[in-house]
Design a protein around this motif. Structure first.
Motif, PDB file in Angstrom:
ATOM      1  N   ALA A  65       0.812  -1.224   0.000  1.00  0.00           N
ATOM      2  CA  ALA A  65       0.000   0.000   0.000  1.00  0.00           C
ATOM      3  C   ALA A  65       0.844   1.272   0.000  1.00  0.00           C
ATOM      4  N   ALA A  66       2.091   1.177   0.435  1.00  0.00           N
ATOM      5  CA  ALA A  66       2.950   2.371   0.487  1.00  0.00           C
ATOM      6  C   ALA A  66       3.012   3.016  -0.896  1.00  0.00           C
ATOM      7  N   ALA A  67       2.881   4.334  -0.942  1.00  0.00           N
ATOM      8  CA  ALA A  67       2.935   5.120  -2.173  1.00  0.00           C
ATOM      9  C   ALA A  67       1.766   4.836  -3.112  1.00  0.00           C
ATOM     10  N   THR A  68       0.646   4.375  -2.570  1.00  0.00           N
ATOM     11  CA  THR A  68      -0.568   4.189  -3.373  1.00  0.00           C
ATOM     12  C   THR A  68      -1.718   4.893  -2.662  1.00  0.00           C
ATOM     13  N   ASP A  69      -2.858   4.914  -3.322  1.00  0.00           N
ATOM     14  CA  ASP A  69      -4.047   5.505  -2.713  1.00  0.00           C
ATOM     15  C   ASP A  69      -4.542   4.696  -1.524  1.00  0.00           C
ATOM     16  N   ALA A  70      -4.078   3.462  -1.394  1.00  0.00           N
ATOM     17  CA  ALA A  70      -4.495   2.601  -0.289  1.00  0.00           C
ATOM     18  C   ALA A  70      -3.709   2.878   0.993  1.00  0.00           C
ATOM     19  N   TRP A  71      -2.691   3.741   0.920  1.00  0.00           N
ATOM     20  CA  TRP A  71      -1.821   3.942   2.079  1.00  0.00           C
ATOM     21  C   TRP A  71      -2.577   4.452   3.305  1.00  0.00           C
ATOM     22  N   ASN A  72      -3.441   5.424   3.144  1.00  0.00           N
ATOM     23  CA  ASN A  72      -4.146   5.970   4.310  1.00  0.00           C
ATOM     24  C   ASN A  72      -4.992   4.908   5.006  1.00  0.00           C
ATOM     25  N   THR A  73      -5.615   4.043   4.228  1.00  0.00           N
ATOM     26  CA  THR A  73      -6.406   2.956   4.820  1.00  0.00           C
ATOM     27  C   THR A  73      -5.500   2.004   5.588  1.00  0.00           C
ATOM     28  N   ALA A  74      -4.388   1.603   4.967  1.00  0.00           N
ATOM     29  CA  ALA A  74      -3.451   0.675   5.617  1.00  0.00           C
ATOM     30  C   ALA A  74      -2.843   1.309   6.867  1.00  0.00           C
ATOM     31  N   ARG A  75      -2.382   2.535   6.749  1.00  0.00           N
ATOM     32  CA  ARG A  75      -1.719   3.239   7.856  1.00  0.00           C
ATOM     33  C   ARG A  75      -2.652   3.366   9.058  1.00  0.00           C
ATOM     34  N   ALA A  76      -3.852   3.860   8.827  1.00  0.00           N
ATOM     35  CA  ALA A  76      -4.794   4.059   9.932  1.00  0.00           C
ATOM     36  C   ALA A  76      -5.228   2.726  10.534  1.00  0.00           C
ATOM     37  N   GLY A  77      -5.494   1.747   9.688  1.00  0.00           N
ATOM     38  CA  GLY A  77      -5.968   0.457  10.183  1.00  0.00           C
ATOM     39  C   GLY A  77      -4.924  -0.297  10.980  1.00  0.00           C
ATOM     40  N   VAL A  78      -3.687  -0.336  10.491  1.00  0.00           N
ATOM     41  CA  VAL A  78      -2.628  -1.045  11.207  1.00  0.00           C
ATOM     42  C   VAL A  78      -2.309  -0.326  12.514  1.00  0.00           C
ATOM     43  N   ALA A  79      -2.263   0.989  12.477  1.00  0.00           N
ATOM     44  CA  ALA A  79      -1.992   1.746  13.713  1.00  0.00           C
ATOM     45  C   ALA A  79      -3.072   1.474  14.759  1.00  0.00           C
ATOM     46  N   ARG A  80      -4.321   1.443  14.330  1.00  0.00           N
ATOM     47  CA  ARG A  80      -5.416   1.164  15.261  1.00  0.00           C
ATOM     48  C   ARG A  80      -5.287  -0.248  15.841  1.00  0.00           C
ATOM     49  N   LEU A  81      -4.980  -1.213  14.964  1.00  0.00           N
ATOM     50  CA  LEU A  81      -4.825  -2.595  15.430  1.00  0.00           C
ATOM     51  C   LEU A  81      -3.683  -2.724  16.433  1.00  0.00           C
ATOM     52  N   LEU A  82      -2.536  -2.150  16.102  1.00  0.00           N
ATOM     53  CA  LEU A  82      -1.379  -2.278  16.986  1.00  0.00           C
ATOM     54  C   LEU A  82      -1.546  -1.470  18.262  1.00  0.00           C
TER      55      LEU A  82
END
Length: 143
Positions: free
Chosen positions: A20-37
């Motif tokens: 997801a890095a450097a794609t439009d999916a990054w914000n979804t991945a970043r927020a979701g993983v941060a919330r999970l961790l």
């Protein structure tokens, strides 16, 4: 110890983060993983965001010749973090699975990746045909 299914889920999560890095999916991945961790702890969530941002920056700055090696290293690192999460909070598996599905749906089709685990036991033989990059074995899972 994680089941093979949870190990595969963690690997898919690591792949989704790096993909997801450097794609439009990054914000979804970043927020979701941060919330999970973070698991409800704001400071832990902020720490995860900082680490995720470093991952994205490292990938963006990597020279073309070493980019895939760096992506593999970072994918192994995030897989390891998600394995730790699932060991400590197995109930997070459903959330992680949903996040991976959301991220993969947002990825450009050329960057989507999948993880497939095949196990042969007791002398069994498997014949498997796959395409694309195939990584066999486990990499380092340092955080």
């Amino acid at each position: 110890m994680l089941t093979e299914a949870l190990e595969g889920l963690a690997a898919a999560g690591g792949s989704a983060v790096v993909g997801a890095a450097a794609t439009d999916a990054w914000n979804t991945a970043r927020a979701g993983v941060a919330r999970l961790l973070g698991r409800g702890d704001h400071d832990q969530e902020q720490y995860a965001i900082e680490r995720l941002d470093r991952t994205a920056t490292e990938i963006a700055r990597a020279a073309d010749g070493g980019r895939q090696q760096l992506r593999d290293k970072l994918q192994n690192r995030w897989t390891g973090q998600l394995e730790i999460l699932l060991e400590e909070h197995p109930e997070a598996a459903h959330e992680l699975r949903e996040l991976i599905e959301r991220v993969e749906a947002e990825l450009p089709s050329a960057q989507q990746s999948w993880v497939q685990n095949n196990t042969a036991q007791a002398g069994a033989i498997q014949y498997i045909t796959q395409g694309g990059d195939i990584n066999v074995g486990r990499g380092a899972t340092d955080g």
